[in-house]
Design a protein around this motif. Structure first.
Motif, PDB file in Angstrom:
ATOM      1  N   GLN A 195       0.594  -1.478  -0.312  1.00 50.56           N
ATOM      2  CA  GLN A 195      -0.217  -0.155  -0.701  1.00 50.56           C
ATOM      3  C   GLN A 195       0.932   1.619  -0.344  1.00 50.56           C
ATOM      4  N   SER A 196       2.205   1.326   0.771  1.00 52.47           N
ATOM      5  CA  SER A 196       2.803   2.382   0.740  1.00 52.47           C
ATOM      6  C   SER A 196       3.268   2.729  -0.634  1.00 52.47           C
ATOM      7  N   GLY A 197       4.204   2.064  -1.012  1.00 53.40           N
ATOM      8  CA  GLY A 197       4.679   2.122  -2.260  1.00 53.40           C
ATOM      9  C   GLY A 197       3.390   2.024  -3.560  1.00 53.40           C
ATOM     10  N   PHE A 198       2.401   1.766  -3.414  1.00 55.24           N
ATOM     11  CA  PHE A 198       1.035   2.147  -4.782  1.00 55.24           C
ATOM     12  C   PHE A 198       0.880   3.822  -4.297  1.00 55.24           C
ATOM     13  N   LEU A 199       1.046   4.414  -2.800  1.00 55.93           N
ATOM     14  CA  LEU A 199       0.620   5.757  -2.787  1.00 55.93           C
ATOM     15  C   LEU A 199       1.529   6.489  -2.672  1.00 55.93           C
ATOM     16  N   GLN A 200       2.534   6.329  -2.405  1.00 50.92           N
ATOM     17  CA  GLN A 200       3.917   6.845  -3.364  1.00 50.92           C
ATOM     18  C   GLN A 200       4.059   7.045  -4.463  1.00 50.92           C
ATOM     19  N   ILE A 201       3.786   6.300  -5.421  1.00 55.78           N
ATOM     20  CA  ILE A 201       4.748   6.410  -6.847  1.00 55.78           C
ATOM     21  C   ILE A 201       3.279   7.146  -7.305  1.00 55.78           C
ATOM     22  N   LEU A 202       2.088   6.791  -7.311  1.00 58.05           N
ATOM     23  CA  LEU A 202       0.792   6.855  -7.820  1.00 58.05           C
ATOM     24  C   LEU A 202       0.215   8.669  -7.567  1.00 58.05           C
ATOM     25  N   GLY A 203       0.748   9.201  -6.163  1.00 62.27           N
ATOM     26  CA  GLY A 203      -0.045  10.458  -5.812  1.00 62.27           C
ATOM     27  C   GLY A 203       1.617  11.477  -6.613  1.00 62.27           C
ATOM     28  N   THR A 204       2.580  10.641  -6.676  1.00 63.73           N
ATOM     29  CA  THR A 204       4.081  10.865  -7.614  1.00 63.73           C
ATOM     30  C   THR A 204       3.703  11.609  -9.333  1.00 63.73           C
ATOM     31  N   GLU A 205       2.985  10.757  -9.728  1.00 59.48           N
ATOM     32  CA  GLU A 205       2.933  10.620 -11.193  1.00 59.48           C
ATOM     33  C   GLU A 205       1.321  10.994 -11.867  1.00 59.48           C
ATOM     34  N   ARG A 206       0.355  10.381 -10.613  1.00 59.06           N
ATOM     35  CA  ARG A 206      -1.374  11.034 -11.072  1.00 59.06           C
ATOM     36  C   ARG A 206      -1.324  11.821 -10.464  1.00 59.06           C
ATOM     37  N   PRO A 207      -0.742  13.153  -9.991  1.00 62.72           N
ATOM     38  CA  PRO A 207      -1.489  14.050  -9.139  1.00 62.72           C
ATOM     39  C   PRO A 207      -2.982  14.537  -8.501  1.00 62.72           C
TER      40      PRO A 207
END
Length: 244
Positions: A115-127
């Motif tokens: 979950q942490s990895g998913f939220l980190q990258i998605l929040g960065t790539e698709r704000p």
């Protein structure tokens, strides 16, 4: 082939106290223990006690990283979550829509890391996307179905759904009934349920562990052969088109 007796004990992993009890009952003759770890202080303490007795504990799939376990075999789950997030960010075509994360349990470290990895990258790539998290559904089929139904009711424009912890039949059925044609669904572990979900177009992608490699690595550990402290392998990316 291992040169000693192997005892397989089934426990209720949704109740960490059963793992604590099983670890506390490990006999003096035992040299190695292999577990799917639940990351709680009580489990960590029991692993540390075994380590003091020179019993080597191997965590598989889900780690207990603050303990004195001998080694971990499985995925880099934070990296796997980042992979899921990157795939989701590229596949969701709509803008300004919700993307949700659901999971079965929060006491397994691998689910938290995903979950942490998913939220980190998605929040960065698709704000532009709105991230939605739900309560864990455990092993309760009806609870899982209810959580999914409530999710779609609150967010009818849902663009993506990441199932960080496998998938239950009732959860898959609820998604199939409610999903839109362009909803991107990413799950974990290829089994009878997720295979059906891929075949029927309910899931878009399954990120799956190499179970043969896991088994071989466990045998190597039990044979007393050296393995890496963190022995990891990237997941396979499985779609309907390359389903085996």
């Amino acid at each position: 082939a291992l040169g000693h007796e192997v005892l397989i004990k089934s426990i209720d992993f949704y109740r960490p106290d059963t793992l604590v009890r099983a670890l506390s009952e490990v006999t003096e003759e035992t040299k190695f223990v292999v577990i799917v770890g639940t990351d709680t202080p009580e489990v960590s303490r029991e692993i540390d006690k075994l380590s003091k007795r020179d019993v080597k504990v191997l965590t598989v799939i889900s780690d207990v990283p603050m303990s004195k376990r001998a080694a971990y075999i499985g995925q880099d789950n934070f990296g796997t979550g980042r992979l899921a997030g990157s795939l989701m960010s590229k596949m969701v075509r709509r803008t300004d829509c919700p993307v949700a994360v659901i999971t079965g349990h929060l006491q397994f470290r691998h689910l938290l890391d995903r979950q942490s990895g998913f939220l980190q990258i998605l929040g960065t790539e698709r704000p532009d996307l709105t991230l939605v998290q739900t309560l864990p559904y455990g092993r309760d089929q009806e609870r899982g179905k209810s959580i999914v139904a409530d999710l779609f009711k609150k967010h009818p424009d849902l663009g993506g759904l990441y199932i960080a912890g496998g998938g239950q039949p009732a959860v898959i059925d609820a998604i199939a009934e409610l999903k839109s044609a362009d909803l991107i669904v990413i799950g974990h572990e290829l089994n009878a349920h997720t295979r059906r979900a891929l075949t029927e177009g309910v899931y878009t992608i399954v990120l799956s562990q190499d179970v043969q490699w896991l088994a071989d690595s466990c045998v190597k550990f039990l044979s007393g052969k050296p393995i890496q402290y963190n022995c990891m392998r990237d997941p396979a990316i499985i779609l309907k088109e390359n389903l085996y």
